[in-house]
Enzyme design. Sequence first.
Site, PDB file in Angstrom:
ATOM      1  N   LYS B  27       0.870  -1.168   0.000  1.00 29.21           N
ATOM      2  CA  LYS B  27       0.000   0.000   0.000  1.00 29.21           C
ATOM      3  C   LYS B  27       0.910   1.223   0.000  1.00 29.21           C
ATOM      4  O   LYS B  27       2.045   1.163   0.458  1.00 29.21           O
ATOM      5  CB  LYS B  27      -0.872  -0.023   1.267  1.00 29.21           C
ATOM      6  CG  LYS B  27      -1.858   1.114   1.301  1.00 29.21           C
ATOM      7  CD  LYS B  27      -3.091   0.827   2.137  1.00 29.21           C
ATOM      8  CE  LYS B  27      -4.056   2.001   2.033  1.00 29.21           C
ATOM      9  NZ  LYS B  27      -4.601   2.175   0.664  1.00 29.21           N
ATOM     10  N   THR B  28       0.440   2.326  -0.541  1.00 32.11           N
ATOM     11  CA  THR B  28       1.269   3.524  -0.631  1.00 32.11           C
ATOM     12  C   THR B  28       1.769   3.953   0.760  1.00 32.11           C
ATOM     13  O   THR B  28       0.980   4.077   1.699  1.00 32.11           O
ATOM     14  CB  THR B  28       0.488   4.671  -1.298  1.00 32.11           C
ATOM     15  OG1 THR B  28       0.155   4.265  -2.621  1.00 32.11           O
ATOM     16  CG2 THR B  28       1.307   5.944  -1.338  1.00 32.11           C
ATOM     17  N   ASN B  51     -13.673   3.908  -3.276  1.00 33.79           N
ATOM     18  CA  ASN B  51     -12.993   3.879  -1.983  1.00 33.79           C
ATOM     19  C   ASN B  51     -12.449   5.253  -1.662  1.00 33.79           C
ATOM     20  O   ASN B  51     -12.093   6.027  -2.553  1.00 33.79           O
ATOM     21  CB  ASN B  51     -11.883   2.821  -1.967  1.00 33.79           C
ATOM     22  CG  ASN B  51     -10.559   3.364  -2.497  1.00 33.79           C
ATOM     23  OD1 ASN B  51      -9.820   4.037  -1.769  1.00 33.79           O
ATOM     24  ND2 ASN B  51     -10.279   3.101  -3.773  1.00 33.79           N
ATOM     25  N   LEU B  55      -5.040   6.674   2.034  1.00 30.32           N
ATOM     26  CA  LEU B  55      -3.640   6.290   2.227  1.00 30.32           C
ATOM     27  C   LEU B  55      -3.285   6.003   3.689  1.00 30.32           C
ATOM     28  O   LEU B  55      -2.276   6.501   4.203  1.00 30.32           O
ATOM     29  CB  LEU B  55      -2.697   7.368   1.651  1.00 30.32           C
ATOM     30  CG  LEU B  55      -2.849   7.672   0.156  1.00 30.32           C
ATOM     31  CD1 LEU B  55      -1.738   8.628  -0.298  1.00 30.32           C
ATOM     32  CD2 LEU B  55      -2.798   6.408  -0.701  1.00 30.32           C
ATOM     33  N   CYS B 112      -3.381   9.627  -6.513  1.00 34.31           N
ATOM     34  CA  CYS B 112      -4.423   9.183  -5.602  1.00 34.31           C
ATOM     35  C   CYS B 112      -5.527  10.228  -5.528  1.00 34.31           C
ATOM     36  O   CYS B 112      -5.275  11.370  -5.159  1.00 34.31           O
ATOM     37  CB  CYS B 112      -3.884   8.924  -4.199  1.00 34.31           C
ATOM     38  SG  CYS B 112      -5.184   8.354  -3.093  1.00 34.31           S
ATOM     39  N   THR B 168      -7.272   4.835  -9.793  1.00 32.03           N
ATOM     40  CA  THR B 168      -8.724   5.022  -9.815  1.00 32.03           C
ATOM     41  C   THR B 168      -9.084   6.399 -10.381  1.00 32.03           C
ATOM     42  O   THR B 168      -8.225   7.268 -10.521  1.00 32.03           O
ATOM     43  CB  THR B 168      -9.308   4.908  -8.400  1.00 32.03           C
ATOM     44  OG1 THR B 168      -8.629   5.849  -7.570  1.00 32.03           O
ATOM     45  CG2 THR B 168      -9.117   3.514  -7.832  1.00 32.03           C
ATOM     46  N   GLY B 219      -9.830  -3.183 -13.359  1.00 25.05           N
ATOM     47  CA  GLY B 219     -10.959  -4.056 -13.660  1.00 25.05           C
ATOM     48  C   GLY B 219     -10.602  -5.435 -14.164  1.00 25.05           C
ATOM     49  O   GLY B 219     -11.462  -6.133 -14.704  1.00 25.05           O
ATOM     50  N   GLY B 240      -6.571  -5.716  -8.564  1.00 26.72           N
ATOM     51  CA  GLY B 240      -7.028  -4.872  -7.464  1.00 26.72           C
ATOM     52  C   GLY B 240      -8.333  -5.368  -6.893  1.00 26.72           C
ATOM     53  O   GLY B 240      -8.369  -6.358  -6.141  1.00 26.72           O
TER      54      GLY B 240
HETATM   55  C1  LIG Z   1      -9.487  -0.050  -1.550  1.00 26.13           C
HETATM   56  C2  LIG Z   1      -8.456   0.444  -2.528  1.00 26.13           C
HETATM   57  C3  LIG Z   1      -7.273   1.025  -2.044  1.00 26.13           C
HETATM   58  C4  LIG Z   1      -6.303   1.500  -2.919  1.00 26.13           C
HETATM   59  N1  LIG Z   1      -5.145   2.043  -2.425  1.00 26.13           N
HETATM   60  C5  LIG Z   1      -4.181   2.457  -3.288  1.00 26.13           C
HETATM   61  C6  LIG Z   1      -2.951   2.965  -2.807  1.00 26.13           C
HETATM   62  O1  LIG Z   1      -2.686   3.027  -1.592  1.00 26.13           O
HETATM   63  N2  LIG Z   1      -2.019   3.367  -3.717  1.00 26.13           N
HETATM   64  C7  LIG Z   1      -2.234   3.282  -5.070  1.00 26.13           C
HETATM   65  O2  LIG Z   1      -1.344   3.651  -5.851  1.00 26.13           O
HETATM   66  N3  LIG Z   1      -3.396   2.801  -5.553  1.00 26.13           N
HETATM   67  C8  LIG Z   1      -4.368   2.393  -4.702  1.00 26.13           C
HETATM   68  N4  LIG Z   1      -5.549   1.871  -5.206  1.00 26.13           N
HETATM   69  C9  LIG Z   1      -5.729   1.781  -6.678  1.00 26.13           C
HETATM   70  C10 LIG Z   1      -5.359   0.392  -7.186  1.00 26.13           C
HETATM   71  O3  LIG Z   1      -3.989   0.117  -6.954  1.00 26.13           O
HETATM   72  C11 LIG Z   1      -5.656   0.249  -8.686  1.00 26.13           C
HETATM   73  O4  LIG Z   1      -4.883   1.213  -9.389  1.00 26.13           O
HETATM   74  C12 LIG Z   1      -7.118   0.477  -9.048  1.00 26.13           C
HETATM   75  O5  LIG Z   1      -7.949  -0.030  -8.049  1.00 26.13           O
HETATM   76  C13 LIG Z   1      -7.490  -0.143 -10.399  1.00 26.13           C
HETATM   77  O6  LIG Z   1      -7.433  -1.546 -10.396  1.00 26.13           O
HETATM   78  P1  LIG Z   1      -8.734  -2.503 -10.127  1.00 26.13           P
HETATM   79  O7  LIG Z   1      -9.835  -1.973 -10.999  1.00 26.13           O
HETATM   80  O8  LIG Z   1      -8.284  -3.864 -10.485  1.00 26.13           O
HETATM   81  O9  LIG Z   1      -9.063  -2.352  -8.693  1.00 26.13           O
HETATM   82  C14 LIG Z   1      -6.515   1.397  -4.332  1.00 26.13           C
HETATM   83  C15 LIG Z   1      -7.700   0.812  -4.808  1.00 26.13           C
HETATM   84  C16 LIG Z   1      -8.665   0.330  -3.933  1.00 26.13           C
HETATM   85  C17 LIG Z   1      -9.912  -0.292  -4.491  1.00 26.13           C
END
Ligand SMILES: Cc1cc2nc3c(=O)[nH]c(=O)nc-3n(C[C@H](O)[C@H](O)[C@H](O)COP(=O)(O)O)c2cc1C
Lengths: 221, 289
Positions: B27-28, B51, B55, B112, B168, B219, B240
Amino acid sequence: MRREALIVAGVERVGPYSLVSLKRGSLESGVPGQFFMLSPPGRLLPRPMSLCLATRRELAFLIDPIGPGTRALVELVRGQAVDVLGPLGNGYRLDVKRPLLVGGGIGVAPFPYLSERLGRPPAVLGFRTSEHAEAAALVPNAEVAVEPRLVTELLRPRHDVLACGPEPMLAAVARLAPRSQLAWEAPMACGYGACYGCAVRIGGELKRLCVDGPVLDAEAA
Amino acid sequence: MILNASGCLDALTAPEVARELDAFVTKTVTPQPRGGNEPVRIAETEVGMLNSIGLANPGIDSFRQDVLPRLAELELPIWVSVGGFSADDYADLCRHLDEEPVVEAVELNLSCPNVAEPVGSVAEIVAAAREATSKKLYAKLSAADGDVGSVAVAAAKAGADGLSLVNTIRGLALDPQTLAPTLSTATGGLSGPALRPIALAAVFVCFETTGLPIVGMGGVETGRHALQLIAAGASVCALGTILFSDPEAPGRIRSELTAEAEALGFENPLDAHALAHGDKAPAPLRRVA
Ligand SMILES: Cc1cc2nc3c(=O)[nH]c(=O)nc-3n(C[C@H](O)[C@H](O)[C@H](O)COP(=O)(O)O)c2cc1C
Ligand SMILES: Cc1cc2nc3c(=O)[nH]c(=O)nc-3n(C[C@H](O)[C@H](O)[C@H](O)COP(=O)(O)OP(=O)(O)OC[C@H]3O[C@@H](n4cnc5c(N)ncnc54)[C@H](O)[C@@H]3O)c2cc1C
Ligand code: FES
């Protein structure tokens, strides 16, 4: 933590709630108060549910249909498969001398299994309406309060309280019985510590309820 | 190669899930500890989830002291995602991680939607980070603001070794009864199925403009989704939101990916790399991460 597609054995109405029974597969039933993530058909995220009843062949969940996920779960039909992950989180400590189960509304869900494991201790249960109170039939030795009467009026002194219910009820129980064990709720996306979505304040800090709970000592919360 | 998306898995609470990955992305981590945003932090929508975790992380010092040594025991390559509020923050974080042999790569979270934007341009931040570490540097971008292809070029010129695409995109959910925002922060980051075509486009465009190695995400739920990202130009896929409903997704998607590629006549899924570009494929892939 195991995940398996379980087959629906039956769905039975209990007042406004539904008791969804699943063929058990190879999942453990865990400790009462632990929960499972059930994946409702057609939804992106699974939903946390306390185990209500465990037999050798089945696991059953008592579900209140309040939104899209829970509605999809109560609409399951016999023979359909549903993905289930668990058991998860920390359940109730069972090493208590004089247990008293205190529940409100759908908070009775974990009590049938808990009662079984504790040797059918007394329970006091509160419900919004007499229709909701039909769920009390699932819990042995239960005394029922229907609103405007509150379950906290039925608390008994010198008991080890194990409670589950809406937040205001848990807060009231914590004040009256500071050494009780309380099962809390939070919206959850994963149930196993991955998303940090279920944060609640525990001892002043934001912590993951799915990892540190859902059952917490009243003093800790 | 299959990774988790940053913030979507805790390898310490679910080591059995992490072990199915080719590398674990943290996580970041930020300079100071952060408790994160108040609940409610997540909401399901018809096309994805929102979400606003904010962070939540222990901060770089306690990350190095308490978390990293335990992650190292998993014996998996570790990628550390870092985030800050200025180019100096990113440089500091990279200097810290440069001293950690177990860290294989650093992902700069430049996107973010749940915290204030860092001050400074992507180019400035990547350049400062590049100066501070010799580790592999991935710039994580969002497809939210228009021209991600040009932002990617700026990151590449400033010294990024690769790109992580996509983060996101801001979204809002309203409670159907009260019409009030479901999340405590009102808006949050949208992830899941809704991002799939957006991620594909971002990977496609950025591969064309930079030719850099790309970690594709957004996705991904099946091997077919992963193969499509590879065809668009990704050499690695990250999972993710799918991990929340299916902790067994890494193994499942890995075998689906192989089967899907074989069905299309590829011996290896990476044989489909950049295929969507036809003859217009840019400079040959410099390095597969
Ligand atoms: C609950 C949650 C927490 C996330 N926390 C971070 C984060 O701390 N740092 C980051 O770069 N991306 C974060 N993301 C983004 C994911 O790493 C990813 O880029 C994004 O969810 C797209 O992928 P997915 O559609 O498969 O979830 C988070 C996403 C979710 C759903
Ligand atoms: C550990 C745990 C065990 C649970 N056990 C059971 C159980 O045995 N039986 C059962 O019926 N339910 C149980 N729940 C609650 C259940 O998970 C939620 O009601 C469900 O996730 C709601 O999903 P939905 O899509 O139907 O409704 P949503 O659209 O998600 O929600 C509908 C409404 O309920 C509110 N809401 C949603 N989730 C919660 C929550 N967790 N707490 C309070 N309000 C909420 C929303 O804000 C919204 O107003 C449990 C929750 C937890 C955390
Ligand atoms: S529900 Fe995902 S961390 Fe608790």
